[in-house]
Design an enzyme around this catalytic site. Structure first.
Site, PDB file in Angstrom:
ATOM      1  N   ARG A 181      37.357  24.115  34.779  1.00 45.78           N
ATOM      2  CA  ARG A 181      37.497  22.545  33.878  1.00 45.78           C
ATOM      3  C   ARG A 181      36.698  21.807  33.071  1.00 45.78           C
ATOM      4  O   ARG A 181      36.111  21.513  33.666  1.00 45.78           O
ATOM      5  CB  ARG A 181      38.455  21.540  34.595  1.00 45.78           C
ATOM      6  N   MET A 215      51.584  21.824  45.674  1.00 46.75           N
ATOM      7  CA  MET A 215      51.492  21.118  44.901  1.00 46.75           C
ATOM      8  C   MET A 215      52.175  21.146  43.467  1.00 46.75           C
ATOM      9  O   MET A 215      53.537  21.964  43.736  1.00 46.75           O
ATOM     10  CB  MET A 215      49.821  21.972  43.957  1.00 46.75           C
ATOM     11  N   ARG A 222      51.410  19.500  39.315  1.00 46.38           N
ATOM     12  CA  ARG A 222      51.100  18.260  38.813  1.00 46.38           C
ATOM     13  C   ARG A 222      51.802  17.950  38.028  1.00 46.38           C
ATOM     14  O   ARG A 222      52.319  16.088  37.695  1.00 46.38           O
ATOM     15  CB  ARG A 222      49.545  18.068  38.465  1.00 46.38           C
ATOM     16  N   GLY A 253      43.106  25.532  37.474  1.00 44.35           N
ATOM     17  CA  GLY A 253      42.253  26.185  38.954  1.00 44.35           C
ATOM     18  C   GLY A 253      42.306  27.835  38.940  1.00 44.35           C
ATOM     19  O   GLY A 253      43.679  28.713  38.602  1.00 44.35           O
ATOM     20  N   THR A 267      48.367  31.610  37.481  1.00 39.75           N
ATOM     21  CA  THR A 267      48.237  30.177  37.668  1.00 39.75           C
ATOM     22  C   THR A 267      49.149  30.297  38.717  1.00 39.75           C
ATOM     23  O   THR A 267      50.097  30.432  38.382  1.00 39.75           O
ATOM     24  CB  THR A 267      48.968  28.726  36.326  1.00 39.75           C
ATOM     25  N   ILE A 268      49.204  29.064  40.004  1.00 35.37           N
ATOM     26  CA  ILE A 268      50.229  28.831  40.506  1.00 35.37           C
ATOM     27  C   ILE A 268      51.600  28.278  39.905  1.00 35.37           C
ATOM     28  O   ILE A 268      51.767  27.902  40.737  1.00 35.37           O
ATOM     29  CB  ILE A 268      49.616  28.172  42.558  1.00 35.37           C
ATOM     30  N   ASP A 269      50.927  27.276  39.752  1.00 33.14           N
ATOM     31  CA  ASP A 269      52.335  26.717  39.632  1.00 33.14           C
ATOM     32  C   ASP A 269      53.361  27.084  38.921  1.00 33.14           C
ATOM     33  O   ASP A 269      54.282  26.439  38.818  1.00 33.14           O
ATOM     34  CB  ASP A 269      51.749  25.413  37.966  1.00 33.14           C
ATOM     35  N   ASP A 324      53.480  27.696  35.367  1.00 29.73           N
ATOM     36  CA  ASP A 324      54.672  26.673  34.464  1.00 29.73           C
ATOM     37  C   ASP A 324      54.511  27.252  33.485  1.00 29.73           C
ATOM     38  O   ASP A 324      54.166  26.482  31.929  1.00 29.73           O
ATOM     39  CB  ASP A 324      54.588  25.350  34.703  1.00 29.73           C
ATOM     40  N   ASP A 353      48.473  27.101  31.265  1.00 27.65           N
ATOM     41  CA  ASP A 353      49.071  26.224  30.406  1.00 27.65           C
ATOM     42  C   ASP A 353      48.046  25.492  30.050  1.00 27.65           C
ATOM     43  O   ASP A 353      48.083  26.415  28.045  1.00 27.65           O
ATOM     44  CB  ASP A 353      50.089  25.200  30.207  1.00 27.65           C
TER      45      ASP A 353
HETATM   46  N1  LIG Z   1      43.872  21.170  24.450  1.00 32.08           N
HETATM   47  C1  LIG Z   1      43.317  21.330  24.711  1.00 32.08           C
HETATM   48  N2  LIG Z   1      42.243  22.277  23.382  1.00 32.08           N
HETATM   49  C2  LIG Z   1      41.443  23.278  23.585  1.00 32.08           C
HETATM   50  N3  LIG Z   1      40.758  23.083  25.574  1.00 32.08           N
HETATM   51  C3  LIG Z   1      41.672  22.874  26.443  1.00 32.08           C
HETATM   52  C4  LIG Z   1      42.890  22.162  26.333  1.00 32.08           C
HETATM   53  N4  LIG Z   1      43.773  22.343  27.046  1.00 32.08           N
HETATM   54  C5  LIG Z   1      42.966  22.553  28.079  1.00 32.08           C
HETATM   55  N5  LIG Z   1      42.013  23.289  27.400  1.00 32.08           N
HETATM   56  C6  LIG Z   1      41.242  23.456  28.678  1.00 32.08           C
HETATM   57  O1  LIG Z   1      41.221  24.669  29.502  1.00 32.08           O
HETATM   58  C7  LIG Z   1      41.181  24.308  30.743  1.00 32.08           C
HETATM   59  C8  LIG Z   1      41.758  24.524  31.613  1.00 32.08           C
HETATM   60  O2  LIG Z   1      42.928  23.745  31.603  1.00 32.08           O
HETATM   61  P1  LIG Z   1      43.858  23.292  32.597  1.00 32.08           P
HETATM   62  O3  LIG Z   1      43.182  21.584  33.553  1.00 32.08           O
HETATM   63  O4  LIG Z   1      44.988  22.080  32.054  1.00 32.08           O
HETATM   64  O5  LIG Z   1      44.399  23.741  33.833  1.00 32.08           O
HETATM   65  P2  LIG Z   1      44.959  25.006  33.598  1.00 32.08           P
HETATM   66  O6  LIG Z   1      44.494  26.505  32.395  1.00 32.08           O
HETATM   67  O7  LIG Z   1      46.940  24.799  33.017  1.00 32.08           O
HETATM   68  O8  LIG Z   1      45.743  25.374  34.392  1.00 32.08           O
HETATM   69  P3  LIG Z   1      46.257  24.956  36.300  1.00 32.08           P
HETATM   70  O9  LIG Z   1      47.398  24.197  35.827  1.00 32.08           O
HETATM   71  O10 LIG Z   1      46.607  26.316  36.877  1.00 32.08           O
HETATM   72  O11 LIG Z   1      44.609  24.919  37.112  1.00 32.08           O
HETATM   73  C9  LIG Z   1      40.299  22.857  30.656  1.00 32.08           C
HETATM   74  O12 LIG Z   1      39.444  22.610  30.904  1.00 32.08           O
HETATM   75  C10 LIG Z   1      39.754  23.155  28.595  1.00 32.08           C
HETATM   76  O13 LIG Z   1      38.738  24.204  28.892  1.00 32.08           O
HETATM   77  O1  LIG Z   2      41.819  20.530  41.979  1.00 27.05           O
HETATM   78  P1  LIG Z   2      41.904  20.330  41.061  1.00 27.05           P
HETATM   79  O2  LIG Z   2      41.498  21.431  41.191  1.00 27.05           O
HETATM   80  O3  LIG Z   2      41.869  19.588  39.644  1.00 27.05           O
HETATM   81  O4  LIG Z   2      43.598  21.011  41.077  1.00 27.05           O
HETATM   82  C1  LIG Z   2      44.769  20.773  40.776  1.00 27.05           C
HETATM   83  C2  LIG Z   2      45.758  20.888  39.855  1.00 27.05           C
HETATM   84  O5  LIG Z   2      45.722  22.204  39.853  1.00 27.05           O
HETATM   85  C3  LIG Z   2      46.890  23.249  40.217  1.00 27.05           C
HETATM   86  O6  LIG Z   2      47.028  23.568  41.521  1.00 27.05           O
HETATM   87  C4  LIG Z   2      46.932  24.332  39.354  1.00 27.05           C
HETATM   88  O7  LIG Z   2      46.663  25.082  39.775  1.00 27.05           O
HETATM   89  C5  LIG Z   2      48.196  22.202  39.620  1.00 27.05           C
HETATM   90  O8  LIG Z   2      49.428  22.535  41.054  1.00 27.05           O
HETATM   91  C6  LIG Z   2      47.413  20.531  40.445  1.00 27.05           C
HETATM   92  O9  LIG Z   2      47.507  19.437  39.874  1.00 27.05           O
HETATM   93 MG   LIG Z   3      48.542  23.703  33.984  1.00 26.26          MG
END
Ligand SMILES: Nc1ncnc2c1ncn2[C@@H]1O[C@H](COP(=O)(O)OP(=O)(O)OP(=O)(O)O)[C@@H](O)[C@H]1O
Ligand SMILES: O=P(O)(O)OC[C@H]1O[C@](O)(CO)[C@@H](O)[C@@H]1O
Ligand SMILES: [Mg+2]
Length: 335
Positions: free
Chosen positions: A85, A183, A185, A23, A139-141, A143, A116
């Site tokens: 993603r 937000m 999740r 995100g 990330t805004i979360d 976490d 994360d």
């Molecule tokens: N276990 C994993 N192994 C490899 N790549 C991963 C894994 N988990 C996540 N990723 C990669 O990182 C991208 C982003 O992960 P995720 O959707 O969990 O968002 P995030 O980085 O945690 O950000 P946010 O939670 O703020 O939206 C995934 O779409 C994927 O490309």
């Molecule tokens: O609609 P999207 O892009 O999957 O994002 C939702 C998720 O991304 C976050 O906003 C973090 O970016 C979470 O709090 C939320 O669960």
């Molecule tokens: Mg995340």
């Protein structure tokens, strides 16, 4: 103000790349600017921007950035590199392909700005392929284990507060109860900070269990006895998309007329706050300093005002704990 570590450059890189993933968060742009300018001003000849996170990496959507490319972005929300993603990146074969694309372009290291999940991808990429990787918490979360703060959290909290202060005006005028969904999740950091700062009557987060029926009965009784002419309940979205509606339904059954307001993606947009611009700029520059000091497989985060490095293995194997004492402040202060 942050304290930055004194790092001695011991490695030289000719060419690095960066991407934003997961995100988007307000402050990703100043972080990109920080990385690009710090790299080019520290002797790294070429900096490449990868479009759409890991999706652009595996399709080789990679373009050279100059100091001018990042002009006038420090105040802008979103990410100039776009984000995505990319589920394919969870496959080892795809990560091997990604590494080959970087090698073919003579890109020697990668900086990943994301949450994360993005850090999990970054760790696996370096572990499996040997490409040096540095992560930044975007990330805004909020976490990310090991880092007190993440780029975008402060802005998201302030955006939610701005909205809730307005909701409070109409809630008071009509003596209404509002269920405001924010937000988060998997985590309740936004909900807790927003809840405390807006004076919410109640905060609901995924980390701490509650009995839905008891909670609604108590709320209805409080209102029936005249306690609180208006009310704001802040609810973290959690994994269950129907939670806020279910709370509203139960309250209706008990004779209440709650209004739902889902703040949603509004919290991900907007100009980054001064705090987030500062955090992003310092972390962006520090990512380059850590890379040149020979570090790999780390997240550059912040702890008690000091920029620190945290092994990515630790980041992805732990869960950041929402302090129960802080969470309890929400109930302590509303009466
Ligand atoms: N276990 C994993 N192994 C490899 N790549 C991963 C894994 N988990 C996540 N990723 C990669 O990182 C991208 C982003 O992960 P995720 O959707 O969990 O968002 P995030 O980085 O945690 O950000 P946010 O939670 O703020 O939206 C995934 O779409 C994927 O490309
Ligand atoms: O609609 P999207 O892009 O999957 O994002 C939702 C998720 O991304 C976050 O906003 C973090 O970016 C979470 O709090 C939320 O669960
Ligand atoms: Mg995340």
């Amino acid at each position: 103000m942050f304290t930055l570590p004194h790092l001695k450059p011991i490695k030289s890189y000719k060419s690095i790349a960066l991407l934003t993933s997961g995100g988007d968060s307000p402050g990703m742009n100043p972080a990109i600017r920080g990385v690009v300018r710090a790299a080019l001003n520290s002797g790294i000849e070429s900096v490449y921007g990868i479009q759409r996170g890991y999706s652009g990496l595996i399709t080789a959507d990679i373009h050279k950035l100059t100091s001018r490319s990042v002009t006038n972005i420090i105040q802008r929300g979103g990410t100039m590199l776009k984000s995505a993603r990319c589920l394919e990146f969870k496959e080892p074969a795809i990560r091997a392909q990604a590494a080959q694309i970087l090698r073919d372009k003579n890109i020697e290291a990668l900086i990943v700005i994301g949450g994360d999940g993005s850090m999990a991808g970054a760790h696996l990429l370096t572990e499996e392929t040997g490409i040096p990787v540095i992560g930044l918490p975007g990330t805004i979360d909020n976490d990310i284990p090991g880092s007190d703060d993440t780029i975008g959290f402060d802005t998201a909290v302030n955006t939610a507060l701005d909205a809730i202060d307005k909701i409070r005006d109409t809630a008071l005028s009509h003596e209404r109860l509002f269920l405001v969904e924010v937000m988060g999740r998997n985590s309740g950091f936004i909900a807790t900070q927003v809840g405390i700062a807006c004076g919410a009557e109640l905060v609901i987060v995924p980390e701490y269990a509650f009995d839905l029926h008891d909670l609604c009965v108590t709320l209805a009784q409080q209102r029936a006895s005249g306690q609180g002419s208006s009310g704001i309940i802040v609810i973290a979205e959690g994994k269950d998309p129907g939670l806020t509606s279910r709370i509203a339904y139960q309250l209706e059954e008990l004779g209440q007329d709650p209004k739902i307001c889902i703040l949603g993606h509004i919290q991900r947009g907007g100009s980054p706050s001064g705090h987030d611009r500062m955090l992003a700029s310092c972390l962006g520059a520090s990512a380059v300093h850590y890379l040149l000091a020979g570090f790999n497989d780390i997240l550059v985060g912040v702890r008690q005002g000091t920029i620190v490095d945290i092994p990515l293995r630790k980041v992805i194997s732990e869960k950041k704990i929402l302090d129960r004492n802080i969470f309890d402040i929400t109930t302590l202060l509303h009466k």
